[in-house]
Structure formats: C-alpha cells, structure tokens
Write a protein that holds these residues in place. Structure first.
Motif, PDB file in Angstrom:
ATOM      1  N   THR A  22      -8.711   4.313  -8.983  1.00 41.99           N
ATOM      2  CA  THR A  22      -8.557   4.124  -7.533  1.00 41.99           C
ATOM      3  C   THR A  22      -7.329   4.883  -7.030  1.00 41.99           C
ATOM      4  N   GLN A  23      -7.496   5.552  -5.887  1.00 44.29           N
ATOM      5  CA  GLN A  23      -6.401   6.332  -5.312  1.00 44.29           C
ATOM      6  C   GLN A  23      -5.841   5.637  -4.068  1.00 44.29           C
ATOM      7  N   ARG A  24      -4.603   6.000  -3.723  1.00 43.31           N
ATOM      8  CA  ARG A  24      -3.912   5.398  -2.577  1.00 43.31           C
ATOM      9  C   ARG A  24      -3.719   6.446  -1.491  1.00 43.31           C
ATOM     10  N   LEU A  25      -4.147   6.105  -0.277  1.00 46.96           N
ATOM     11  CA  LEU A  25      -3.998   6.959   0.900  1.00 46.96           C
ATOM     12  C   LEU A  25      -2.974   6.311   1.833  1.00 46.96           C
ATOM     13  N   LEU A  26      -1.894   7.027   2.110  1.00 48.05           N
ATOM     14  CA  LEU A  26      -0.815   6.499   2.946  1.00 48.05           C
ATOM     15  C   LEU A  26      -0.813   7.230   4.283  1.00 48.05           C
ATOM     16  N   ILE A  27      -1.150   6.511   5.347  1.00 48.84           N
ATOM     17  CA  ILE A  27      -1.255   7.112   6.674  1.00 48.84           C
ATOM     18  C   ILE A  27      -0.307   6.400   7.628  1.00 48.84           C
ATOM     19  N   SER A  28       0.549   7.178   8.297  1.00 45.11           N
ATOM     20  CA  SER A  28       1.458   6.594   9.291  1.00 45.11           C
ATOM     21  C   SER A  28       1.251   7.205  10.669  1.00 45.11           C
ATOM     22  N   ASP A  29       0.281   8.108  10.807  1.00 44.03           N
ATOM     23  CA  ASP A  29       0.012   8.796  12.068  1.00 44.03           C
ATOM     24  C   ASP A  29      -1.499   8.983  12.148  1.00 44.03           C
ATOM     25  N   LEU A  30      -2.118   8.451  13.185  1.00 44.99           N
ATOM     26  CA  LEU A  30      -3.581   8.464  13.275  1.00 44.99           C
ATOM     27  C   LEU A  30      -4.153   9.740  13.878  1.00 44.99           C
ATOM     28  N   ASN A  31      -3.332  10.700  14.219  1.00 45.09           N
ATOM     29  CA  ASN A  31      -3.855  11.960  14.730  1.00 45.09           C
ATOM     30  C   ASN A  31      -4.518  12.752  13.608  1.00 45.09           C
ATOM     31  N   PRO A  32      -5.563  13.496  13.944  1.00 41.03           N
ATOM     32  CA  PRO A  32      -6.365  14.172  12.897  1.00 41.03           C
ATOM     33  C   PRO A  32      -5.559  15.027  11.932  1.00 41.03           C
ATOM     34  N   ASP A  33      -4.635  15.841  12.424  1.00 39.31           N
ATOM     35  CA  ASP A  33      -3.863  16.702  11.525  1.00 39.31           C
ATOM     36  C   ASP A  33      -3.064  15.877  10.524  1.00 39.31           C
ATOM     37  N   ALA A  34      -2.479  14.777  10.995  1.00 34.45           N
ATOM     38  CA  ALA A  34      -1.698  13.922  10.106  1.00 34.45           C
ATOM     39  C   ALA A  34      -2.588  13.254   9.061  1.00 34.45           C
ATOM     40  N   VAL A  35      -3.782  12.829   9.473  1.00 32.68           N
ATOM     41  CA  VAL A  35      -4.701  12.208   8.527  1.00 32.68           C
ATOM     42  C   VAL A  35      -5.146  13.215   7.474  1.00 32.68           C
ATOM     43  N   ARG A  36      -5.412  14.459   7.911  1.00 31.93           N
ATOM     44  CA  ARG A  36      -5.792  15.505   6.939  1.00 31.93           C
ATOM     45  C   ARG A  36      -4.678  15.729   5.933  1.00 31.93           C
ATOM     46  N   ARG A  37      -3.442  15.779   6.414  1.00 32.33           N
ATOM     47  CA  ARG A  37      -2.312  15.963   5.487  1.00 32.33           C
ATOM     48  C   ARG A  37      -2.242  14.831   4.481  1.00 32.33           C
ATOM     49  N   ALA A  38      -2.429  13.596   4.965  1.00 34.78           N
ATOM     50  CA  ALA A  38      -2.371  12.442   4.067  1.00 34.78           C
ATOM     51  C   ALA A  38      -3.490  12.492   3.033  1.00 34.78           C
ATOM     52  N   LEU A  39      -4.669  12.926   3.447  1.00 34.23           N
ATOM     53  CA  LEU A  39      -5.792  13.024   2.504  1.00 34.23           C
ATOM     54  C   LEU A  39      -5.517  14.062   1.419  1.00 34.23           C
ATOM     55  N   GLY A  40      -4.677  15.005   1.730  1.00 32.57           N
ATOM     56  CA  GLY A  40      -4.309  16.011   0.731  1.00 32.57           C
ATOM     57  C   GLY A  40      -3.179  15.573  -0.177  1.00 32.57           C
ATOM     58  N   GLN A  41      -2.682  14.348   0.025  1.00 31.93           N
ATOM     59  CA  GLN A  41      -1.548  13.852  -0.762  1.00 31.93           C
ATOM     60  C   GLN A  41      -1.863  12.488  -1.385  1.00 31.93           C
ATOM     61  N   LEU A  42      -3.091  12.309  -1.840  1.00 33.16           N
ATOM     62  CA  LEU A  42      -3.486  11.039  -2.464  1.00 33.16           C
ATOM     63  C   LEU A  42      -2.676  10.792  -3.730  1.00 33.16           C
ATOM     64  N   ARG A  43      -2.370   9.520  -3.960  1.00 33.29           N
ATOM     65  CA  ARG A  43      -1.645   9.117  -5.160  1.00 33.29           C
ATOM     66  C   ARG A  43      -2.457   8.066  -5.904  1.00 33.29           C
ATOM     67  N   SER A  44      -2.114   7.843  -7.146  1.00 34.70           N
ATOM     68  CA  SER A  44      -2.796   6.804  -7.908  1.00 34.70           C
ATOM     69  C   SER A  44      -2.409   5.426  -7.381  1.00 34.70           C
ATOM     70  N   ASN A  45      -3.388   4.576  -7.205  1.00 31.64           N
ATOM     71  CA  ASN A  45      -3.091   3.229  -6.718  1.00 31.64           C
ATOM     72  C   ASN A  45      -2.290   2.427  -7.741  1.00 31.64           C
ATOM     73  N   LYS A  46      -2.333   2.858  -8.997  1.00 29.41           N
ATOM     74  CA  LYS A  46      -1.576   2.150 -10.031  1.00 29.41           C
ATOM     75  C   LYS A  46      -0.070   2.217  -9.764  1.00 29.41           C
ATOM     76  N   GLU A  47       0.363   3.264  -9.056  1.00 33.46           N
ATOM     77  CA  GLU A  47       1.783   3.386  -8.745  1.00 33.46           C
ATOM     78  C   GLU A  47       2.272   2.220  -7.886  1.00 33.46           C
ATOM     79  N   PHE A  48       1.347   1.571  -7.183  1.00 34.25           N
ATOM     80  CA  PHE A  48       1.729   0.571  -6.194  1.00 34.25           C
ATOM     81  C   PHE A  48       1.479  -0.866  -6.672  1.00 34.25           C
ATOM     82  N   VAL A  49       1.197  -1.025  -7.957  1.00 31.23           N
ATOM     83  CA  VAL A  49       1.000  -2.369  -8.504  1.00 31.23           C
ATOM     84  C   VAL A  49       2.234  -3.253  -8.265  1.00 31.23           C
ATOM     85  N   PRO A  50       3.467  -2.775  -8.509  1.00 29.98           N
ATOM     86  CA  PRO A  50       4.630  -3.647  -8.240  1.00 29.98           C
ATOM     87  C   PRO A  50       4.732  -4.073  -6.776  1.00 29.98           C
ATOM     88  N   LEU A  51       4.360  -3.181  -5.859  1.00 30.59           N
ATOM     89  CA  LEU A  51       4.405  -3.523  -4.438  1.00 30.59           C
ATOM     90  C   LEU A  51       3.432  -4.656  -4.139  1.00 30.59           C
TER      91      LEU A  51
END
Length: 694
Positions: A153-182
């Motif tokens: 499972t991958q983690r998508l982090l979005i802080s801006d709902l405009n299309p360009d920002a969402v595209r950038r976030a989709l290009g920077q997916l991280r492993s969801n395992k990184e966020f287990v402590p959170l």
C-alpha cells in the motif's frame, strides 16, 4: 495489554504471493469526497461515477471515506451490564478493542470494503496528519486485506486540491509502511481518550448525583484542563487586590530647544519601597524625586544607537490564523476553521488548513511565480500603493527542517473572482494572501536610540524606536501584526516614535520639571476567543513545573490544530463556558466541576506527558504498550479517588448543558457515555474513540 494488532501485518514480507481475483486495479482511498474528486480529476478519463466511487478510464477507481467510517464500540458491546452506569463497573478497560460501523456511514463502508477486495493495490489518501492516517488505515484493516497487499500500500500526501498540486503529489507516492508509527500514535491517543473520558465522566457524574447535581459531568484530557484555565483566571480576577504604584517622568529640554521625556529608574536604595516587579509603591518617595529634579541639569551619561531589522511575519498555521482573525474580525476559532475549510475544499484557493506549521519546504519556491500571479489577479487591492514583490527574496519561512507532515497555509495558484466568496471567505483569503506576499518584501528597518541621563544623582532613561524603511509593512497599511507584538519594544511613558535629539555623552540638558504618574496594578483580563486560543498554543506559560514547561514548549500545546476549535465549542455546548460580551468565563457548573476534580485532571501536566509520549511513538522511541500500561494504572487510581469523595462544590448548582439519560445513549437510551461526545473540531470526522471528549 494487547498492542494495536491492526498494524501488525505491516511487518510481513512484501514479496508474499498474491493472485487477484479481479483484473489489476489501483484503488485510491481518500478521506472525504472532495479530496476523492480532486484526485480523480487528474487521472485518466472518461470517468464513470458510481455510488460512493469514481471509476477511471483505465479501470482504476477512486473512493472515499466520510470522515471515520468506523468508531469504537459502545461499552455495552463488551458487556451488557455496562449499559447502566455504576461505580462498581469502573474503570471499564476493554481486553480486546472493538470497532463498529458508524450508523450513518454503513453504506459507504460497504462500498469501500468491496473495492478494497477487488483492488490489486491500494493508495492511502487520508489527510496529511495522524488522524487522517488512522482514519483510512482502520478501514483497510477492517477489510482484512492480504498481507502482501497491505505491505505494498502506498501513501498519497495532498495539501493543495488544485490539479497541478495533486499531479505533483501523485508523482511522490511513498510506502504506507513509513507511516505506521503515526497511525499507532493516533490509535493510542484515541483509545486513551476513550478510557479516560468515559471512565472519569461516568465516575464524577454518578458522584454528582449524590449531591443533587442532575447533569452530566463531562471530563476530558484536554477540555478539562482548558476549563480549569478559565476558572483559575476568573478567580484571579475576583480575588485581585489593586496596588497603587508610581512613576516619575523628567521633561527634558536641550540647549537647542528640543524636548523629550525620560523615565526614572529607581536605584537599589529604593528596594524597600518597591514590589517584586520593580514598581515603586511609596508616593512620598516619588514626590520627593519630582521635587528634586525640577530645573536641574541633566547630564548625558550614555547614548546608544542600534539599527534593527524586522523580518516578515511567518506564514499562518491554523492556530496563528485563528488568533489573528479573532483579533481582527471577532471570529471564533470554529468560524475560522470552517471558513478555511471552505476555501480549501470548495474554492481550492488555499492549501490544507489544519496545519501546525508556519513554514514551507524549499521545493515550494518553484510555485512562487504562479501563486503570486494568482494573488495579484484575485486581490489587486493588496498591492495598491506598494512596490511589486521581489521574487528573488527568500524569507525565513522557507525552511525544510521545520516542515513535517504539512506546511503553512498559503494561497494556491488558482485564479477566481473574489466576488464569488462570502464576506468571511474573502476576509480570510485576503489575510492569508497578504501574509504570503509579505515574504517577497525586504525587512522592515528600525532605528532604536537610548539616552541615559543623571539628574540630581538619579538615573533616567529615554528611548525611541523610529522606522527607517517600512519594508514588508507597506502591505499592512498601519495594521498591527503578531510580528510587531513579538519584536517591537513595548511602549512606555518614556518611549516615543519620533527621533530623540542628537546628544553625546557628557552633554548637559535641563530638566524643566518632573511629573508624577499615579497608577494602579490591573487585574488579568478575562479570556477572549483570541487569548484562549493563544493560551492553548502557549500553555507552557501557565504551568510552574520546569520539566512540564519544557515538555509543553516542545509540543503543540493544549490540543492540536485540528481539535482546538471543537474543544472550545464543546465547553460552550455543555454549559461549562459562557460568553459575556467578548469575554469567555466559566459557568457555576464549570467552576463546581473544576473544584471537585483532582488537580492532575484540571491542569495541562497530564496532557503534556501524553503528547510527549505520543510523539515518542511517532519517532519509534516508545511502544503502544509502553504508553498504555502506565496510563491504565493511573486511571485506576483516579477512579478510586473519585469514588472516595463527593463533589460538594456542585451541591445546589443547576445542571449545565443538554439533559441526558444516565442509563443509555445520549438522548437515545442505548448506552453511549453522554459525557464523551467527540468535540474533535471537525464536521467530517466522527471520533474513532467512541465519541470520547479530548
């Protein structure tokens, strides 16, 4: 105590075989519909809209939660006898924690679970905070996905709902395992709040009935220390005894006819006539000084000049925005949060609003031209009479080391007519945009001057702070800012904004006359929306223990960015706080509750320790069990203490808040702890902790 098993399978080997029963399909799971639609907007078309999901042109799907789809089970789910409130049952501590679907979200939960099972891979798109992490993780766990799918499972982090920002976030997916402590930290907090709020509320409500108090005595880890803060402030005001004190001003004239004032600085010999804060309490002493200095020479003993640079104010976090808007526009914390949420979700004009950061990552510098262009087009009035922003300036707001899950609240690159916004939305957008623009203006330059004089053996000081260049202040057109309050010298009777005369050491001026200023110490002021929020973010100022103070300075304060507004509103809803004009004061029920509780429940010390430990979980320095085990032991002691005493301070006090049943759900007769409603400050989220108050 069992650790949070819903995360245990994250540790399996991600190479486990998995043979999907369906064609390969990526499923994006957003926290809410608006985020889901923003993700789908930039993914392959044509789209096919289903009930609770969007099918993409390539066969992938986007679905969403509606806040928490699951919540902690009611106490009677663990044992039917818990439906009735009895001291003998307390503390209620589940051996195996249970989650149940929220009644209003069952259909959407079914949709999400079905799609999770069909998907070959998952993308977690909860909001970028610990609550958003847990919210989607708990649904994935509830769907009982395979170990390999969970591990991939991958983690998508979005802080801006405009299309360009969402595209950038989709290009920077991280492993969801990184966020287990959170997620583990969020789970520990929610369960701990459930345990503490439910058990303490039941205990004190039952004891309250014995002294004739008919209402629910809601107790929470954050709401109760906040109420205690207000109660103690109210009592300080009531018991305040004013003290007379005195100051002396020397009115000075130079040989060139220039005039200024200098303030008397009492010597050590005056200590017997002063209080601990250095105020002169003897009128006779002050009158003696006035009589001696009139018409006498004033020898210049020292002159200092200091040029000072004042950087632009930092960008807004949610709390900073709420405090500022309460001062400027009289908005409550909840009103600011709701308005900011609308600007983010509906209008897409600002970035994620529930941020605790006032900084931006340096990668955001690439977006500056687009954002400034949009702000200039949307709100040209912000730049009227000001030079153009300098895109080459990089303020201290850009700092990668101070950005974690989310960055500061800033405008997006979207252009729109502000006439489409309501008044509050427009005010907030302009406020956020102005703060962003300020980063591209030079420092404000100030010239500070101090002249020390000797008159008849007494020391006098004159100070002036004069603006040499407005810099970023041109955007604020005379408005005071938080930065001003933090950095400008506090005005006194001996300070001025106009330049002092050009004097040198050894020059002699003349004191025309002395002036006696009779003053009285003032009581502290009642809390307002702005000052109560400020107290929550700076709660360390209100504790005496150096260790606790240090912990609180290193945490976010009392509550979080996402919960503070809801906690304040919750205390109003329950009748423990009331408004008197702009002032916020405690009701009789609120006072009685604080007087009846042990000190540990009414101060910020306990929540400070919790927040430090939850932070340690996020940093992998503490386990779930290491946090929960001592907490349960302390809770058992608190319940014993509650059972051993009666809340006599509530005898004869009329119950505050809505009337509720002690035998069942709040107003429904089915077992929910009425003193434990969420108060999370978020409409789209139901508490994962059985609606327990923080």
């Amino acid at each position: 105590m069992r650790p949070p098993g819903i995360f245990a399978t994250f540790t399996v080997n991600s190479s486990s075989a998995f043979a999907p029963e369906y064609p390969a399909m990526i499923l994006y799971i957003a926290e809410k519909p608006s985020l889901g639609r923003a993700i789908a907007e930039v993914l392959p078309k044509p789209h096919k809209k289903g009930e609770g999901y969007i099918e993409l042109g390539n066969g992938d799907c986007v679905t969403w939660c509606i806040g928490h789809l699951l919540e902690q089970a009611e106490p009677d789910a663990y044992s039917p006898e818990y439906k009735q409130w009895q001291l003998a049952h307390l503390p209620i501590i589940p051996a195996e924690w249970k989650l149940t679907p929220r009644s209003s979200a069952k259909s959407q939960l079914a949709v999400v679970k079905r799609l999770i099972k069909q998907a070959s891979s998952l993308v977690h798109a909860g909001d970028p905070d610990r609550e958003g992490q847990l919210l989607v993780d708990e649904v994935i766990s509830h769907a009982k996905v395979s170990a390999s799918k969970l591990a991939s499972t991958q983690r998508l982090l979005i802080s801006d709902l405009n299309p360009d920002a969402v595209r950038r976030a989709l290009g920077q997916l991280r492993s969801n395992k990184e966020f287990v402590p959170l997620a583990t930290s969020a789970l520990a907090r929610s369960r701990a709040d459930w345990l503490y709020g439910l058990n303490m509320t039941r205990a004190y409500t039952l004891q309250g009935r014995k002294v004739g108090y008919a209402g629910v005595l809601s107790v929470g880890r954050v709401q109760t220390p906040l109420l205690g803060l207000v109660v103690r402030r109210d009592l300080d005001i009531e018991h305040f005894e004013p003290k007379d004190h005195y100051e002396v001003l020397a009115h000075i004239t130079t040989d060139k006819g220039e005039s200024f004032c200098a303030k008397w600085q009492p010597s050590e010999a005056c200590q017997p006539y002063m209080d601990e804060e250095g105020r002169v309490l003897s009128r006779r002493l002050a009158e003696t000084v006035v009589s001696r200095i009139g018409g006498k020479p004033a020898l210049v003993e020292h002159v200092s000049h200091k040029d000072k640079k004042q950087a632009p104010p930092l960008l807004y976090s949610l709390s900073a925005l709420q405090i500022d808007c309460a001062k400027r526009f009289g908005m409550s914390a909840k009103e600011v949060l709701d308005t900011a949420q609308s600007l983010y979700e509906r209008h897409k004009l600002i970035t994620y609003p529930r941020s605790d950061s006032r900084h931006l990552p340096k990668e955001q510098l690439a977006l500056v031209p687009d954002v400034l262009s949009a702000v200039s087009a949307n709100a040209p009035e912000l730049l009227e009479g000001a030079p153009s922003p300098d895109l080459h300036l990089v303020s201290k707001a850009w700092d990668d080391s101070k950005v974690d899950a989310h960055h500061a609240i800033v405008p997006t690159g979207k252009r729109t007519a502000l006439s489409q916004l309501n008044q509050r939305e427009r005010q907030l957008y302009l406020h956020i945009a102005r703060q962003y623009l300020a980063q591209f203006y030079p420092n404000r330059l100030l010239a500070d001057t101090e002249i020390q004089l000797i008159i008849e053996g007494g020391s006098f000081i004159a100070r002036a702070s004069v603006e040499r260049a407005p810099g970023w202040r041109v955007l604020f057109q005379g408005r005071s800012t938080e930065q001003d309050e933090a950095k400008e010298p506090q005005e006194t009777d001996a300070s001025q904004k106009t330049p002092l005369p050009a004097l040198n050491k050894g020059d002699i001026a003349r004191c025309c006359h002395g002036e006696l200023l009779a003053k009285q110490t003032q009581p502290p002021k009642h809390f307002t929306d702005a000052t109560l929020l400020s107290a929550m973010t700076g709660i360390a100022r209100y504790v005496s223990s150096p260790d606790i103070k240090r912990i609180l300075k290193d945490t976010d304060g009392l509550g979080t960015e996402a919960t503070r507004a809801g906690i304040i509103e919750l205390l109003f809803k329950r009748g423990f706080l009331v408004r008197q004009g702009k002032s916020i004061v405690a009701s009789q029920a609120g006072r009685g509750l604080i007087a009846s509780l042990p000190e540990v429940a009414t101060t910020a010390d306990m929540t400070a320790l919790w927040e430090r430990q939850l932070s340690d979980i996020c940093q992998r320095q503490l386990s779930y069990k290491g946090f929960m085990t001592p907490l349960v032991l302390e809770l058992e002691k608190l319940i014993e203490q509650a059972a051993a005493s009666l809340p006599t301070a509530l005898a004869g006090v009329t119950a505050a808040g809505p009337k509720r049943s002690f035998r069942g759900r709040a107003g429904k007769g089915k077992g929910r702890a009425p003193g434990a409603s969420a108060g999370r400050g978020r409409k789209s989220r139901s508490s994962p902790s059985g609606k327990v108050a923080t």
